[in-house]
Design an enzyme around this catalytic site. Structure first.
Site, PDB file in Angstrom:
ATOM      1  N   TYR A 175      -2.222  11.245 -18.639  1.00 18.31           N
ATOM      2  CA  TYR A 175      -2.394  10.729 -17.302  1.00 18.31           C
ATOM      3  C   TYR A 175      -1.548  11.434 -16.120  1.00 18.31           C
ATOM      4  CZ  TYR A 175      -2.817   7.468 -13.346  1.00 18.31           C
ATOM      5  OH  TYR A 175      -2.819   6.874 -11.938  1.00 18.31           O
ATOM      6  N   ILE A 230      -7.582  -0.995  -6.272  1.00 16.00           N
ATOM      7  CA  ILE A 230      -7.433  -0.174  -5.286  1.00 16.00           C
ATOM      8  C   ILE A 230      -8.713   0.252  -4.825  1.00 16.00           C
ATOM      9  CG2 ILE A 230      -6.766   1.960  -4.389  1.00 16.00           C
ATOM     10  CD1 ILE A 230      -4.377   1.717  -6.593  1.00 16.00           C
ATOM     11  N   ASP A 261     -19.245   2.191 -10.202  1.00 14.67           N
ATOM     12  CA  ASP A 261     -18.368   2.262 -11.082  1.00 14.67           C
ATOM     13  C   ASP A 261     -19.094   1.441 -12.384  1.00 14.67           C
ATOM     14  OD1 ASP A 261     -16.256   0.719 -12.745  1.00 14.67           O
ATOM     15  OD2 ASP A 261     -15.614   0.424 -10.496  1.00 14.67           O
TER      16      ASP A 261
HETATM   17  N1  LIG Z   1      -2.108   1.191  -9.541  1.00 15.68           N
HETATM   18  C1  LIG Z   1      -1.382   2.321  -9.541  1.00 15.68           C
HETATM   19  O1  LIG Z   1      -0.142   1.911  -9.786  1.00 15.68           O
HETATM   20  C2  LIG Z   1      -1.705   3.443  -9.273  1.00 15.68           C
HETATM   21  C3  LIG Z   1      -0.840   4.580  -8.701  1.00 15.68           C
HETATM   22  C4  LIG Z   1      -0.959   5.858  -8.601  1.00 15.68           C
HETATM   23  C5  LIG Z   1      -2.524   6.204  -8.742  1.00 15.68           C
HETATM   24  N2  LIG Z   1      -3.456   5.192  -9.153  1.00 15.68           N
HETATM   25  C6  LIG Z   1      -4.761   5.593  -9.137  1.00 15.68           C
HETATM   26  O2  LIG Z   1      -5.624   4.690  -8.293  1.00 15.68           O
HETATM   27  C7  LIG Z   1      -7.021   4.735  -8.825  1.00 15.68           C
HETATM   28  C8  LIG Z   1      -7.333   2.979  -8.938  1.00 15.68           C
HETATM   29  O3  LIG Z   1      -6.136   2.495  -9.798  1.00 15.68           O
HETATM   30  P1  LIG Z   1      -6.171   1.039 -10.268  1.00 15.68           P
HETATM   31  O4  LIG Z   1      -4.987   0.525 -10.346  1.00 15.68           O
HETATM   32  O5  LIG Z   1      -7.041   0.311  -9.307  1.00 15.68           O
HETATM   33  O6  LIG Z   1      -6.920   1.072 -11.639  1.00 15.68           O
HETATM   34  P2  LIG Z   1      -8.028   0.562 -12.329  1.00 15.68           P
HETATM   35  O7  LIG Z   1      -8.129   1.088 -13.714  1.00 15.68           O
HETATM   36  O8  LIG Z   1      -8.309  -0.916 -12.148  1.00 15.68           O
HETATM   37  O9  LIG Z   1      -9.374   1.310 -11.393  1.00 15.68           O
HETATM   38  C9  LIG Z   1     -10.273   2.277 -11.842  1.00 15.68           C
HETATM   39  C10 LIG Z   1     -11.563   2.021 -11.791  1.00 15.68           C
HETATM   40  O10 LIG Z   1     -12.393   3.208 -12.158  1.00 15.68           O
HETATM   41  C11 LIG Z   1     -13.583   2.667 -12.995  1.00 15.68           C
HETATM   42  N3  LIG Z   1     -14.035   3.749 -14.176  1.00 15.68           N
HETATM   43  C12 LIG Z   1     -13.177   3.982 -15.073  1.00 15.68           C
HETATM   44  N4  LIG Z   1     -13.973   4.982 -15.773  1.00 15.68           N
HETATM   45  C13 LIG Z   1     -15.101   5.239 -15.052  1.00 15.68           C
HETATM   46  C14 LIG Z   1     -16.261   5.951 -15.161  1.00 15.68           C
HETATM   47  N5  LIG Z   1     -16.449   6.773 -16.145  1.00 15.68           N
HETATM   48  N6  LIG Z   1     -17.048   5.846 -14.357  1.00 15.68           N
HETATM   49  C15 LIG Z   1     -16.994   5.253 -13.208  1.00 15.68           C
HETATM   50  N7  LIG Z   1     -15.926   4.402 -12.932  1.00 15.68           N
HETATM   51  C16 LIG Z   1     -14.899   4.368 -13.900  1.00 15.68           C
HETATM   52  C17 LIG Z   1     -12.891   1.285 -13.708  1.00 15.68           C
HETATM   53  O11 LIG Z   1     -14.122   0.687 -14.359  1.00 15.68           O
HETATM   54  C18 LIG Z   1     -12.221   0.913 -12.563  1.00 15.68           C
HETATM   55  O12 LIG Z   1     -12.776  -0.074 -11.607  1.00 15.68           O
HETATM   56  C19 LIG Z   1      -6.958   5.429 -10.067  1.00 15.68           C
HETATM   57  O13 LIG Z   1      -7.228   6.763 -10.014  1.00 15.68           O
HETATM   58  C20 LIG Z   1      -5.554   5.517 -10.475  1.00 15.68           C
HETATM   59  O14 LIG Z   1      -5.283   6.488 -11.393  1.00 15.68           O
HETATM   60  C21 LIG Z   1      -3.062   3.711  -9.417  1.00 15.68           C
END
Ligand SMILES: NC(=O)c1ccc[n+]([C@@H]2O[C@H](COP(=O)([O-])OP(=O)(O)OC[C@H]3O[C@@H](n4cnc5c(N)ncnc54)[C@H](O)[C@@H]3O)[C@@H](O)[C@H]2O)c1
Length: 255
Positions: free
Chosen positions: A156, A18, A37
């Site tokens: 979470y 996202i 990141d």
């Molecule tokens: N995919 C879904 O269904 C969904 C639904 C609701 C909310 N979200 C939220 O949307 C956001 C993105 O989700 P996604 O599906 O792309 O997940 P993802 O896990 O692919 O993305 C998370 C990103 O955060 C980075 N990250 C993690 N720890 C870190 C740190 N300590 N410092 C810097 N970067 C760090 C990761 O490397 C990754 O690129 C998240 O906040 C997630 O909770 C996702």
């Protein structure tokens, strides 16, 4: 299309999923992007450049104060200012759905350290620059799961509830400096991370179907479905909106 010309936006967790979609869309709308990141952001910078925008990757661990200060300083060094922060980075990938009694304590701590404390560190890092510039817009990425009470992801979901509450309290503290703070609650969105919440493909299929059935709009949700909301909240079109949550989930929860 939102007008983000001359705006500088930091997107945490922008290397994939996202966050990467946010970077590409915000660049298309005219913003200069800093992708922060722990993972390599070269692919994102490439997408931003191909979209006709300016992009920069700064390796950042949002749990580390020095690293978040460096993130903000690098944005100002490259672009001269910070107008927006999208707090998107989170521990989500790698989490497995399990009963709350079985959650590993180290994983609990990691989820809260990144998803809650990391969000605070990033807000603190950009705050002096936004304050000096006379304003800014912060978007916190929460989750529709807090409104649904999604089971089997207790830590979470709790951490994303904290992100929602922090949005409201920070909006009230930062408003005096014309800094707006809003959240987005995405519904279940197809990314590599969300597709790996269970090792069992049958669980994934059931979850996916259930999510579609629960929605007013009967289809799967993609990262592209979220980007317009973020662009709007970063643009001047939303200049009197703060402390709010925008639920983007195809109409599964009406609140
Ligand atoms: N995919 C879904 O269904 C969904 C639904 C609701 C909310 N979200 C939220 O949307 C956001 C993105 O989700 P996604 O599906 O792309 O997940 P993802 O896990 O692919 O993305 C998370 C990103 O955060 C980075 N990250 C993690 N720890 C870190 C740190 N300590 N410092 C810097 N970067 C760090 C990761 O490397 C990754 O690129 C998240 O906040 C997630 O909770 C996702």
């Amino acid at each position: 299309m939102a007008n983000l010309e001359n705006k500088v936006v930091i997107v945490t967790g922008g290397a994939r999923g996202i966050g990467q979609a946010f970077c590409e869309k915000l660049a298309k709308d005219g913003a200069a992007i800093l992708c922060a990141d722990v993972l390599d952001g070269a692919e994102t910078v490439d997408l931003v450049t191909k979209a006709g925008g300016r992009g920069l990757y700064v390796k950042t661990d949002i749990t580390d104060v020095a690293s978040t200060k460096n993130m903000a300083a690098e944005a100002v060094k490259a672009y001269g200012r910070i107008d927006g922060l999208v707090n998107n980075a989170a521990v989500y990938a790698g989490l497995k759905m399990c009963p709350f009694t079985d959650i590993n304590e180290a994983e609990w701590d990691k989820v809260y350290n990144v998803n809650v404390k990391g969000n605070w560190q990033c807000c603190k890092a950009v705050f002096p620059y936004m304050k000096e510039a006379g304003g800014g817009s912060i978007i916190n990425i929460s989750s529709t799961s807090i409104l649904q009470g999604v089971p089997l992801l207790f830590h979470y979901v709790g951490s994303k509830g904290a992100v929602w509450a922090m949005t409201r309290t920070l909006a009230n503290e930062a408003g005096v400096y014309n800094i707006r703070v809003n959240s987005i609650t995405p519904g279940y969105t197809l990314t590599d991370a969300s597709m790996q919440l269970s090792d069992n493909p049958e669980d994934f299929n059931k979850n996916y179907e259930r999510n579609i059935n629960d929605r007013a709009l009967k289809r799967g949700m993609m990262p592209a479905d979220l980007v317009g909301a973020a662009a709007f909240l970063l643009s001047d079109e939303s200049s009197f909106i703060t402390g709010q949550n925008l639920n983007v989930d195809g109409g599964s929860v009406h609140y």
